[in-house]
Design a protein around this motif. Structure first.
Motif, PDB file in Angstrom:
ATOM      1  N   LEU A   1       7.385 -11.525  -1.383  1.00 37.52           N
ATOM      2  CA  LEU A   1       6.561 -12.647  -0.939  1.00 37.52           C
ATOM      3  C   LEU A   1       6.925 -13.959  -1.643  1.00 37.52           C
ATOM      4  N   ALA A   2       7.276 -13.867  -2.926  1.00 33.08           N
ATOM      5  CA  ALA A   2       7.551 -15.078  -3.716  1.00 33.08           C
ATOM      6  C   ALA A   2       8.661 -15.947  -3.125  1.00 33.08           C
TER       7      ALA A   2
ATOM      8  N   GLY B   1       0.809  -1.212   0.000  1.00 29.56           N
ATOM      9  CA  GLY B   1       0.000   0.000   0.000  1.00 29.56           C
ATOM     10  C   GLY B   1       0.840   1.259   0.000  1.00 29.56           C
ATOM     11  N   SER B   2       0.159   2.370   0.205  1.00 35.66           N
ATOM     12  CA  SER B   2       0.809   3.678   0.250  1.00 35.66           C
ATOM     13  C   SER B   2       1.195   4.006   1.686  1.00 35.66           C
TER      14      SER B   2
ATOM     15  N   VAL C   1       1.069 -10.847  22.827  1.00 37.72           N
ATOM     16  CA  VAL C   1       1.287 -10.967  21.380  1.00 37.72           C
ATOM     17  C   VAL C   1       2.116  -9.799  20.859  1.00 37.72           C
ATOM     18  N   LYS C   2       3.170 -10.128  20.147  1.00 37.08           N
ATOM     19  CA  LYS C   2       4.012  -9.141  19.467  1.00 37.08           C
ATOM     20  C   LYS C   2       3.828  -9.342  17.963  1.00 37.08           C
ATOM     21  N   ILE C   3       3.562  -8.257  17.238  1.00 37.16           N
ATOM     22  CA  ILE C   3       3.327  -8.358  15.795  1.00 37.16           C
ATOM     23  C   ILE C   3       4.395  -7.593  15.040  1.00 37.16           C
ATOM     24  N   GLU C   4       5.107  -8.304  14.177  1.00 40.54           N
ATOM     25  CA  GLU C   4       6.157  -7.700  13.358  1.00 40.54           C
ATOM     26  C   GLU C   4       5.593  -7.369  11.982  1.00 40.54           C
ATOM     27  N   ALA C   5       5.741  -6.110  11.566  1.00 35.62           N
ATOM     28  CA  ALA C   5       5.157  -5.638  10.306  1.00 35.62           C
ATOM     29  C   ALA C   5       6.161  -5.705   9.155  1.00 35.62           C
ATOM     30  N   GLU C   6       5.682  -6.179   8.013  1.00 36.60           N
ATOM     31  CA  GLU C   6       6.474  -6.215   6.778  1.00 36.60           C
ATOM     32  C   GLU C   6       5.605  -5.620   5.679  1.00 36.60           C
ATOM     33  N   TYR C   7       5.962  -4.442   5.188  1.00 38.27           N
ATOM     34  CA  TYR C   7       5.104  -3.788   4.200  1.00 38.27           C
ATOM     35  C   TYR C   7       5.940  -3.179   3.082  1.00 38.27           C
ATOM     36  N   ALA C   8       5.287  -2.960   1.935  1.00 45.09           N
ATOM     37  CA  ALA C   8       5.999  -2.479   0.755  1.00 45.09           C
ATOM     38  C   ALA C   8       5.002  -1.917  -0.248  1.00 45.09           C
ATOM     39  N   SER C   9       5.522  -1.365  -1.339  1.00 43.80           N
ATOM     40  CA  SER C   9       4.670  -0.954  -2.448  1.00 43.80           C
ATOM     41  C   SER C   9       4.194  -2.214  -3.173  1.00 43.80           C
TER      42      SER C   9
END
Length: 435
Positions: A89-90, A51-52, A73-81
């Protein structure tokens, strides 16, 4: 000695009864499926989305909100365009190391599901994931066969987004609710006579599929191994209309549209066209750039209710390699049902499926956002079930159709010949899905 034996026997019975009673805990889930909250276990979940920057910002706030409510709970974020997201992801999928929670798009959904990389979420419905406020059609949109591989983040609906003042300038006071393709062509002629375009053209696969649905057909067969229609006259009818409008100069040529680099250059924004055909979630951005009142209207008929459908904007899925599927499912429930979380989202990932969430958000919406919510609510009563995710190979088929559509628009290929080529090549691509 005898007393000792009786005591030992009693202790053994107590132990066995306790063990038997324990099998009914945590909804009969296996130990690795028990909620981390129930076991008071400290766990880490990974989540990935595209996302943006605004989407990144509010999603991080939602994660923080969830962690405060679930301190174990600990949540690790992985985000990109968009492009970078799928590139990241592949290889994770190939290594069986996908994030626990994955934002999944329709164009990749079937591929990941059929490769065994997404978990079936059916057993979490009514438990970790509550769905009582969400229409069944919205839930079922994440199904492939009898398995549920994703929960819709929200829905979008096709429509005609237009400038009502420009429409009046060409002598049309309003668009009838039950307008037809003939009405559309008549308005297009009036626009052309007034020196305007009716629109910037239609995305070939999206709107041809809509047309097919009004005829009781679809672009792809249910099993994804062939096209979903047998009579090529349907292809010819639709594309004779669209290419005819280009020839009549009621719709821009491909050369003209090639100069459009972004929404700010679109003919409807520059007041060269009456409207634009697109998804409901794109309306707010269009309104902001145009900076003048615009409206949304339903699709032309006949049989528009058969053609129109609620399209999942995207899905939340759980990776099959996740060691904490139940806990991942609980976070998905938070994303789709928690009102405070959705106040940060405000329909960015599609109009929420939950009726309770939609109602809670209405006072917070901008006028443009309110139009989108109202249009989607109208479409819920005037549409038919979604056909399901596109099959593997659909990307190639769509690219093929786009290329043929461009050749038809330039006049380099007849509609009849394009129909023949499309069938031959698309069927060859889809035949690879046969087991």
């Amino acid at each position: 000695m005898r007393k000792l034996m009786v005591l030992l026997t009693s202790l053994m019975m107590i132990f066995l009864l306790t063990a038997c009673g324990g099998t009914n805990t945590a909804n009969n889930q296996s130990s690795d499926e028990k909620s981390a909250s129930e076991k008071n276990e400290k766990i880490t979940l990974r989540i990935a989305w595209w996302g943006s920057q605004p989407r990144h910002d509010y999603t991080l706030k939602i994660i923080q909100m969830y962690e405060e409510k679930h301190p174990n709970v600990k949540i690790e974020a992985e985000y990109a365009s968009w492009d970078d997201y799928w590139k990241k992801l592949a290889p994770q999928a190939a290594a069986n190391e996908l994030p626990d929670i994955i934002q999944m798009d329709l164009s990749y959904f079937a591929q990941y599901a059929q490769n065994g990389q997404l978990a079936d979420l059916s057993k979490y419905l009514g438990k970790e994931i509550q769905t009582k406020d969400i229409p069944e059609d919205v839930i079922n949109s994440g199904k492939i066969g009898d398995k549920l591989y994703g929960i819709s983040t929200g829905v979008n609906v096709l429509g005609f987004q237009y400038d009502p003042e420009l429409l009046k300038k060409i002598g049309v006071e309003s668009i009838a609710e039950n307008w037809t393709w003939d009405d559309y062509k008549n308005i297009a002629k009036k626009a052309k006579d007034a020196g305007l375009f009716i629109d910037g053209g239609m995305k070939a696969d999206v709107f041809f599929n809509y047309y097919l649905r009004t005829q009781g057909k679809s672009l792809f067969s249910k099993d994804g191994t062939s096209l979903g229609y047998e009579d090529d006259k349907l292809f010819e009818e639709f594309f004779n209309m669209t290419t005819g409008l280009v020839k009549q100069k009621a719709v821009p040529t491909p050369d003209f549209m090639a100069q459009v680099k972004g929404i700010e250059d679109d003919p409807v924004v520059t007041k060269k066209a009456i409207g634009i055909w697109q998804w409901s979630n794109q309306f707010v951005g269009l309104q902001q750039v145009a900076n003048r009142p615009l409206e949304i209207h339903g699709m032309p008929g006949p049989n528009s209710e058969k053609g129109l459908y609620l399209k999942p904007s995207m899905f939340w899925s759980v990776a099959s390699n996740s060691e904490h599927k139940a806990e991942a499912a609980k976070f998905i429930d938070f994303m789709i049902n928690d009102i405070e979380a959705n106040k940060l989202n405000l329909g960015d990932r599609g109009v929420p499926g939950s009726a309770a969430v939609k109602e809670a958000l209405k006072p917070l919406l901008s006028p443009a956002q309110k139009q989108v919510f109202e249009y989607v609510e109208w479409a819920e009563k005037h549409s038919s079930p979604f056909d399901g995710p596109d099959p593997v190979g659909s990307g190639e088929v769509i690219e093929l159709l786009d290329n043929l559509n461009e050749q038809m628009a330039y006049g380099n290929l007849s509609v009849k010949e394009a129909a023949k080529q499309f069938r031959q090549q698309a069927e060859s691509i889809l035949a690879k899905n046969k087991k």
